[in-house]
Structures are given as C-alpha cells and as structure tokens.
Scaffold this active site. Sequence first.
Site, short mmCIF file in Angstrom:
data_model
loop_
_atom_site.label_atom_id
_atom_site.label_comp_id
_atom_site.label_asym_id
_atom_site.label_seq_id
_atom_site.Cartn_x
_atom_site.Cartn_y
_atom_site.Cartn_z
N CYS A 1 20.90 -31.84 28.99
CA CYS A 1 20.56 -30.68 29.11
C CYS A 1 20.05 -30.20 27.81
O CYS A 1 18.91 -29.78 27.49
CB CYS A 1 21.54 -29.64 30.11
N HIS A 2 21.27 -30.04 26.93
CA HIS A 2 20.69 -29.24 25.71
C HIS A 2 21.32 -29.96 24.58
O HIS A 2 21.61 -29.51 23.45
CB HIS A 2 21.52 -27.89 25.84
N GLY A 3 21.70 -31.38 24.74
CA GLY A 3 22.15 -32.09 23.49
C GLY A 3 23.48 -31.89 23.10
O GLY A 3 23.38 -32.12 21.62
N PRO B 1 25.41 -27.75 21.20
CA PRO B 1 25.56 -26.31 21.46
C PRO B 1 26.98 -26.37 22.19
O PRO B 1 27.62 -25.08 22.19
CB PRO B 1 24.38 -26.07 22.43
#
Lengths: 184, 439, 281
Positions: free
Chosen positions: A148-150, A163
């Site tokens: 999703c956001h690495g 994150p």
Amino acid sequence: MADTVVGATPDPHAPGDDPSRRDFIHIAAGAAAAGAVVALVWPLVDQMNPAGDTLALASIEFDLGKVEPGQQVVVKWRGKPLFVRNRMPEQIAAAVKDDHAELRDPATDESRHKPGKPQWLILVGTCTHLGCVPTVGGGDYGGWFCPCHGSHYDLSGRIRKGPAPKNLVVPDYAFLSDTKIKVG
Amino acid sequence: MSGHSTYEPKTGIERWLDTRLPIVRFAHDTALSFPTPKNLNYWWTFGGILALMLGIQLVTGIVLAMHYVPHVDYAFASVERIMRDVNYGWLIRYMHANGASMFFLAVYIHMIRNLYYGSYKAPREVLWILGCLIYLAMMATAFIGYVLPWGQMSFHGAVVITNLFGALPIIGTPITTWLWGGFAVDNPTLNRFFSLHYLLPFVIAGLVVLHIWALHVPGNNNPTGVNVKSENDTVPFHPYYTVKDGFAIAVFMLLYASFVFYNPNVLGHADNYIPANPLVTPAHIVPEWYFLPFYAILRAVPDKLGGVLLMFGAIATLFVLPWLDTSKVRSMRYRPTARLYFFIFVLAALVLGFCGGKLPDDPVIFQPSGLMLLDADINSFVWLSRVATLYFFAYFWIILPVLGLTETPLPVPESISEPVLSHPATTPAGAVASPEKRG
Amino acid sequence: MLRKAIALAALGLAFLGSPALAAHPKPVERDVAWSFDGPFGKFDTAQLQRGYKVYREVCAACHSMHLLSFRNLGEKGGPFYDPEYPNSNDNPYVKSLAKDIQVPDIDQDTGDAITRPAMPADRFPSPFPNEPAARASNGGALPPDLSVIAKGREGGPNYIYSLMTGYRDAPAGLTLSPGQHYNVSMNGDLTSAWKGDHHKVPPGGVVAMPPPLAAGKVTFDDGSPSTVEQQAKDVSAFLYWAAEPKMMERKQFGLGAMIYLLFFTVLLYFSYRRIWKNVAH
C-alpha cells in the site's frame, strides 16, 4: 391544590418565594434525571462492543505441523490475518544480527518469539501504518513488504523502512504442545 | 409561534447567534416560556410521555438494527443472538418490544383525554388530524416491526394483514403481490419491511414536529374547555409543566420498567418464539393487544371487503370527528348527557378489544351444556363485537352530531381562573382584580 | 409440527362442526414452585446441571438446541458457571463437557466432512442433518428445536413439566392412530377422536413423542433420586434457563432500576409540590 395555604400569594413570581429558585430538591431531582440518562447510555454504548459469540471465537488453536520450514501460513483470527512463519536457521541468524541495527521501534528478535522456539514467528498480519496486509518475503530486508505505502519489515517483523511507525504486532499466544499454539 | 417572544439574549454569543439563527429563541419560546393553562390535570401529561416513548423507541430501534439481520434464514436467530450475546441486548430488545405497548397505551389515553375534553374542536382541528396521522403511522410501524422477529405470529400476522388489501376489487391482487414482492410473504417482504420500519419512525418524528407546531398556535386546551382569557390563566411551561410532566413520566417509567424487567413477554405471544413456518398457522392467531379493537371490527362483518372497509372506516371516522361533533361546549365536564354516552363509548372500545382477543364463536356467557338460555349463535363474541362496533360508529356519526344540537349543557365558567378563584379557601381578597406581574 | 397440525385440524373441525360445543376441556397444567419464580427468583445451579444431563442423555437424541453453544453452559447464571473463569471458553469443565460431543466440521486439508470433539465455542450439534431426516426417523413428526421452547409455549416450564409427566393410558373411546400417545397436558382438542359422550371429551391431546422419561433413566451426580418427577422438573428448569439465560441479570438490573426510579419519582413529586405551591389551580 387542596393544601394551598390561605392567604398565600397566587403570584408564582413573587420575589419572596420564587418557586423556580434552585433549591436542594430541584437540584436533586435534576441530578437523578441526569443519572438515569447516564445509566441508560452505558448499555447503548456497550452494545457495540464485541458480543459474546464474537468473543467466543476470539481465541483459536492452530497446528504448527502444517507449516513447512521457510514457509508462512496465513490464518484468520479476529477477522484479521495472522502470519505463522517457520523461519530457517539463516533467517533467524539474520534477524538476530539486526538486533543492534538502527531500529525505529527497537526490539530484540529474542523478545518476538517464545523462548526456545526461535523458528516460530507469530504475527498479526496487518501493517502498522494503515492496516494493509504485507506480502511475505518482499522488501529490502526479506521479511515483509506492504504494497500500500511501501513499508519494509525485516525477518523479525520489525519496521525498517517506510511510513509505518511500529513493528508488526505479536499477539498473545501460548504453546499448548510442541506443535500446537493457542492464539488469544 | 403565537404571541411575542420573551427571550432576551444575555451574552454576546447569544446575540450573535440570535440574529443569524434564532434557534435558542425558538427553544425558549416553545419549551420554556410557552404560556400554558394552569389548570391542566394529569391527563395532559401524556403528551410529554409520548414524546419520550418516541425517543426511546427510536434510540433502541437504531441500536437493534445494528445487530438484526433482515433475512428469513437469520432473522429469528439474530434476534435471539441479541438476547443472548449482544451486551445488554436483552435490555434493549425488551425495552423496544414493551416500549411499543407503552407507546400505544399512552397514545390511547392521550386520545381518550382528547375526546373527553373536546380538544379536537376548533381551532385545533389540524392539531387533531396530525395526531390521527401520527396514530396511523404508529400502527403501520408497530405492525411492520412485529413482523421482523420472524416468529409464527410475525409471519401469519403479516399474511393476514397484507391479505386485507386483497379485499379491494380489481387492484387487490396486484397490490398484495406488490407489497409482498412475490406470491407470498417471504424474504423480499421481510427485507422491505425492515427498511420501512426504519423509515416510518422518522416520518412520525416529522409529524410530531408539525403536531407541536399546531399545538403552539392556538395553545393548549384545558379541562374546562374555556379559552385562555388573560395571563392570569396561564403559567410558563417551565418549570411548572416540565416538573409535572417529569413526575408523570417517572411514574409511567415505573410501569414500563415493571414490564421490561419482570414481565417482558407477558404482552406478547408464546407463538412468536416459534420460528416462522409458512406451512402451519398457530391455532389462535391474534394481533398485539393494541390492535384488538380493530381486529374485532374486522371480524364482526361476515364479508371480507365489508370487514376491511369498516375497519379502515373506524380510523377514517377519527379524521372527520371535528366536523361531526356539533356541540359548542368543548369539555364534557359541562355536558352530562354526552359524558354518559362517552363512558359507554370507552366501554364499547374496551369490549371490542376484549372480543378481538377471543375466538369469534366462543360463548360470552358460559352456560352448562344442555341448558340453552341463550341461542349459541347470539351468545358469541362475534355478536358482542357487532353490538360494540355498532355503538362505536353510532357514537361518532349519530350521537355526537345530534347531541350537540339537542342537549342543554351546564353553565360554563367565564374563564379558567374563575372556578378556581371562586373557591373560598384560595381566594385572597382582590386576587381576581390584580393582574399577575409577569417577568 | 405434525402434532400442532393435528391439534389444529381437530380444533378447526370442532369449530366448524359445532360451535356450541367449542368449549372443550383445557389441558391439565400443573404449577411447580420454581426457584426462578418472582422478582427475586434465581436459577438453582444444581437443578440446571441435572437438567442438562437429562437433556444430553435423553432429549438430545431427537431434539436439537441449535441456538445454544457449549460456552453458554459456563456463562454467568448458567449450570456450570465458575467465577474463576469469567470467560467460559476457558472453563475446564465446560471444555470437557464439549469434548465428549462430536460436532461436524470440514477437514481443512482435504475438504472432507468430518466430525471432531466440540470446543466451547461450538453450537450444540443437531441430532439430524436436516428436517426430512428428522421426520423420517420420527414417524413423520418433527421434534421441535428446544432452544426457546420454554418461551414458545404458553405456560413455559410449567407446560413442559406437565407434558413430561402427563402421559396416561388412553381412555376407552379415544381412537389413537399408530405412533400417537395420549397426554393430558398436550395442547389440543380430542373431540374428533372421541367416540364417547360429547360432553365428556377427555382433556389434553395426542403427542407423537413416546414418554421420554423413566425412573432411573438418568443417574444424577449429586445423588438426587432419579424419578420421572425429578427429571421432568430439572429438564424444564434447564430449558427455561436455555430460553432466558439473562433472566438473573435482568432481575438484578431491574431491582436497581426500580429502586432508582422510585427514589426519582419521590424527588420529582416534592419538587413538583414545591414549584406549584403558590399557584391556585
């Protein structure tokens, strides 16, 4: 009313005896009304908490014999994925080696598995960022990678890059026998 | 609202808000300073009780909808899950189920009070009609809600009531099919009933707002039926009627709680704890108690269409009541003859309710076998219902119109204060002459 | 269900045929002084335990209780509640009771239908896989689910107790079909099956279920005499608990609520009197 005193002023707003004056009895009655409302609000709030049948299914037993070394099996627990990973010795070594690396959420590999069972890593399979399910074996550290956001997790499930603020959560679990665990 | 506003914003924020959205002024004028006749008795507290019951039904209903599953396979079990597993689910469901009965009990008392004190008469006809609409919406909501647990009574009650529409010529069958969403009461019916049961209470809430609006234009009627003549006749709603209503609400809550906690199923039917089975009808199918008078009227007529029309006619009659009653005097306090007929009317309504709960052919008066004093055909609940039904309609369509023209009412007091102040013990000298100083 | 249908048909016939004779005798119902009667009534734990044993060893052969789970047995107010285990899933006694029962499951590796020992979270297994199977094994009659039977019958536990102890030899003049049993406490109307005097129709109805209880059929662990009377009482109490497991919580909550409301009412009354003191009305 029958008990109205002879000669009492019929004017409800006479200054001497203002009936709307907040004397004790009115405050008590008002407080009792507020108390009744609060007492009723709690059941209305509590009903949204997990119900008896939901709680009953909240703990599961899992047979580890189904997980080959190096593999991960995902089971559903409390509506969420649960990662059961059987780590190879070299993966454990890599995880232990990183104990002293710079970690965002410091934790030793030792603290993330049960004593004497370093090969078994049991984790709640939701990214601590916003709840996506990380893919196994991906990322820069060979642990998990969240698409999703690495976010990158290492072989101990610790956050290394990206994150997410925290390591993957280790749930409450216990070994019932060498090959059987109870989660929750 | 009527009259001038007595609201004075005190702080800067209140003044700022008052020039933009005078919502505080509105609340102050409607709920606090509203001039209310000072002689309202306890029969007038049921308006407040009803407002609270609507609130309770809305809140508990919304909460139940979080757990209920509107599907024929799961509805019954999901209700039982609420009773067993959901935290305080038993409390919330029993409050909702018994709350419906309490709501109807209060609305019936509210209506009876209205009939006795002539509150439906000019200038309160719209207020009365709005009340009738609320009652109609309540009946629809209660009936649909009773279907949701999907027990035997739910299912067969739904079958019977939806089949009423089948009595209509030509459009009857298409309408029932449309209501069902199929060829019998089934899953589509349950699903849409759930949706409607969630919608209708908000329709009721909207009607209640209109009802209160329509109340605040002419103001309350009162036990004397005499119009408010001066400020001397009124007190501000708060604190006088907030505390009186509050006391009555507390007493009513005691009754409500005694059902919820100690007799939660006594107003229901055991058959509704049997999951719905379309193949078997319960031996003795009756609606909830609050529908029994109408059920008795329905069964009093041997013809299907006739029964349905008469039942709906009983409700329709209420809507035109303000124009049927020809009396110039509102309160039955001053109409001794009408009062007598009124009490017989209440009795007839109770008898209808009683008959509605009995098997139509059961004997009213037990007679030992072999001894036939009364013809078995006449000595049956269906005949008793017929007599009561006849009176029900005669009261509205014959007695009230004729009586208003023929009777001689007792002298009516000049004003609300008069009968009170003329009471020697409470009349200080000069009290009548001096107008009250009001804030 | 079949019993109901028969009773219904009998009832319908009676009313159509002779309305004047509609007043058939009421079924016999015997009242029991239950421990859970009244506003302060509580379940008798030992009785519920015995009742569970009667259900498990006798009733469960034909009757399902599909709304109940084994964990319910260890919940507060239940037969095997142990304050040491507030979460009844951990209650070892409940676990061992569950383990004795096989429940159907699916093998997660092969997908085959299997049975395994039950866990506290499992529902009571049903004795028959589906309704036709249940009917086929019971001469066409469907043994009703017992989860809420104590609320689903007028009279509740009194009715169940009366039914359990209400089997009698059919009086001469009563025609019974094969597989039917005469019971003085069954809801029904025997007018159509009665050959005798029309004014002396026997009370009760017919049941497809043969008398389920017998002296000594269940051995009670607490040494209570295993009479039909005792078994009937205990199983009725157990079924009432099963239908209304939150009864004790409800009455407890109700006591607090009533006291609070009463206190509140008195306060409001005095507040009301004080505010209206000076208004002539």
